[in-house]
Enzyme design. Structure first.
Site, mmCIF file in Angstrom:
data_model
loop_
_atom_site.group_PDB
_atom_site.id
_atom_site.type_symbol
_atom_site.label_atom_id
_atom_site.label_comp_id
_atom_site.label_asym_id
_atom_site.label_seq_id
_atom_site.Cartn_x
_atom_site.Cartn_y
_atom_site.Cartn_z
ATOM 1 N N ARG A 1 28.296 23.945 61.383
ATOM 2 C CA ARG A 1 26.988 24.572 61.538
ATOM 3 C C ARG A 1 27.092 26.060 61.223
ATOM 4 O O ARG A 1 26.198 26.654 60.618
ATOM 5 C CB ARG A 1 26.436 24.374 62.952
ATOM 6 C CG ARG A 1 25.185 25.196 63.226
ATOM 7 C CD ARG A 1 24.521 24.890 64.552
ATOM 8 N NE ARG A 1 25.425 24.689 65.648
ATOM 9 C CZ ARG A 1 26.079 25.662 66.305
ATOM 10 N NH1 ARG A 1 25.924 26.924 65.936
ATOM 11 N NH2 ARG A 1 26.877 25.366 67.307
ATOM 12 N N TYR B 1 1.067 28.325 49.861
ATOM 13 C CA TYR B 1 1.490 26.923 49.928
ATOM 14 C C TYR B 1 1.057 26.352 51.282
ATOM 15 O O TYR B 1 1.190 26.999 52.331
ATOM 16 C CB TYR B 1 3.006 26.848 49.751
ATOM 17 C CG TYR B 1 3.640 25.567 50.205
ATOM 18 C CD1 TYR B 1 3.213 24.334 49.708
ATOM 19 C CD2 TYR B 1 4.667 25.568 51.136
ATOM 20 C CE1 TYR B 1 3.789 23.153 50.138
ATOM 21 C CE2 TYR B 1 5.262 24.395 51.559
ATOM 22 C CZ TYR B 1 4.812 23.188 51.062
ATOM 23 O OH TYR B 1 5.383 22.026 51.500
ATOM 24 N N ASP C 1 8.393 34.563 48.034
ATOM 25 C CA ASP C 1 8.711 33.166 47.753
ATOM 26 C C ASP C 1 8.801 33.022 46.234
ATOM 27 O O ASP C 1 7.804 33.110 45.525
ATOM 28 C CB ASP C 1 7.628 32.253 48.323
ATOM 29 C CG ASP C 1 7.963 30.782 48.183
ATOM 30 O OD1 ASP C 1 8.704 30.417 47.248
ATOM 31 O OD2 ASP C 1 7.468 29.977 48.994
ATOM 32 N N LYS D 1 13.143 22.323 44.663
ATOM 33 C CA LYS D 1 12.376 22.390 43.436
ATOM 34 C C LYS D 1 13.276 22.719 42.245
ATOM 35 O O LYS D 1 14.191 21.969 41.930
ATOM 36 C CB LYS D 1 11.239 23.394 43.606
ATOM 37 C CG LYS D 1 10.443 23.246 44.916
ATOM 38 C CD LYS D 1 9.892 21.866 45.156
ATOM 39 C CE LYS D 1 8.848 21.782 46.264
ATOM 40 N NZ LYS D 1 9.304 22.058 47.625
#
Length: 381
Positions: free
Chosen positions: A50, A103, A176, A201
């Site tokens: 982690r 978005y 972004d 993406k």
């Protein structure tokens, strides 16, 4: 490596061939923990996956190199990256400015999660510098959050100008960069403080992995984000990190083909009688064209258009395409079509951020252009 070309950095940054085997590609370190050489004696800084994992570390270094940043952070999703960033940089009572055509997932995060936690927000068009300045609350605004191009209306924000507004108010500019990808645009070089990606993406590029990323240039800021990444735990797993790394190696080639195909499809849509408006930053009549031409290498593979016959016709178009698969997401090698109002942006329905119901969004893939064109033509017929 920092002065090497983009394609070279995409292939070589973040990993040297393994000294014991000569392997040129990072292995998938599918381990949760690491043997320590005595209490506190960590090998290479690794103790628990982690906190750090070698495969994820290679991805994070590559992302930082491609965005011209100092540190990268890989997450389980783009929204996990966004939530971690907000919690690292804001406190209840603080304020953020977000795009007025953000978005849908970002809007939902701010409106339904962060607002309940105590963060206030206002929306403003990223293309209107004066409107963004007016939305900023000196002393309270901590983040000016922009997408450029925005999703799905492809609005362009002037990153350098917006950075000036944010910094004058003592806030940070968050960009972004998902639609542009690091290949087409590097916001940190224009004054942004943090770059956000849904690596699902264009970075991954093959619709086979979900992920997110943050990249920063300030090391003090990196320490704050790194603490929260470890504390909140929504990190990218090693296999997801490996898939994203593989995708990044061909990002430059794919983006050129995405752009080539998109430009030809724009030409088709502009002249088609069933299309009332084409929204693409590469068009000279696009309001943000000049800014996009200045801060982007090319104009991208995303196109939005409005159907001249209204919402029902837009829905029929989405259902009739064959090469363009009806589905959410974007940026993969395959072409996708969606109806934002009822799909990715359903969460903003009935708000000031609602998108037109006749809007169609295309993610133009890298298939044969004649096949793409024939599919658009038959779906519009």
């Amino acid at each position: 490596m920092s002065k090497a070309g983009f394609e070279t950095r995409a292939i070589h940054a973040g990993w040297e061939p393994d000294p014991s085997t000569g392997a040129v590609i990072p292995p998938i370190y599918a381990t949760s923990t690491y043997k320590q050489d005595g209490v506190g004696g960590l090998r290479g800084g690794y103790e628990y996956s982690r906190s750090a994992n070698p495969t994820r570390a290679a991805l994070e270094s590559t992302l930082a190199a491609l965005e011209n940043g100092e540190r990268g952070f890989a997450f389980a999703s783009g929204l996990a990256a966004e939530d971690t960033l907000v919690r690292a940089l804001c406190r209840p009572g603080d304020h953020a400015v977000i795009p007025d055509d953000a978005y849908g997932g970002t809007f939902r995060l701010f409106d339904k999660v962060e607002r309940v936690w105590g963060l206030e927000y206002s929306s403003a068009p990223v293309s209107d510098v004066d409107a963004v300045r007016a939305a900023v609350r000196p002393g309270q605004t901590k983040l000016v959050w922009v997408e450029t191009p925005t999703n799905p209306l492809l609005t362009i924000g002037d990153i350098e100008a917006l950075a000036g507004i944010a910094h004058e108010a003592g806030a940070l500019l968050i960009v972004d960069n998902t639609f542009a990808s690091p290949y087409l645009q590097q916001p940190l070089t224009l004054g942004a403080d943090v770059v956000v990606h849904s690596t699902t993406k264009y970075a991954g590029g093959h619709s086979d992995v979900v992920g997110g990323a943050l990249v920063v240039r300030d090391l003090d800021l990196a320490e704050r984000i790194g603490f929260h990444q470890n504390s909140m735990g929504a990190v990218a797993g090693p296999f997801d990190a490996w898939l994203t790394l593989r995708g990044l190696k061909t990002l430059a080639l794919r983006m050129e083909r995405h752009c080539d195909n998109a430009e030809r499809i724009v030409d088709l849509l502009v002249s088609h009688p069933a299309v009332s408006e084409v929204i693409y930053p590469g068009l000279p009549e696009h309001p943000g064209h000049d800014v996009a031409a200045r801060q982007m290498r090319r104009f991208g593979g995303m196109i939005s258009f409005r159907h001249a016959d209204g919402a029902e016709a837009a829905l029929r178009f989405c259902e009739r395409t064959r090469v363009f698969t009806l589905g959410e997401s974007l940026g993969g090698v395959e072409s996708l079509v969606e109806h934002p109002g009822q799909m990715t942006h359903a969460s903003v329905a009935g708000t000031d951020l609602e998108v037109p119901d006749d809007l169609v969004r295309l993610s133009v893939g890298i298939e044969s252009l004649p096949d793409q064109v024939a599919d658009i033509e038959q779906a519009l017929a």
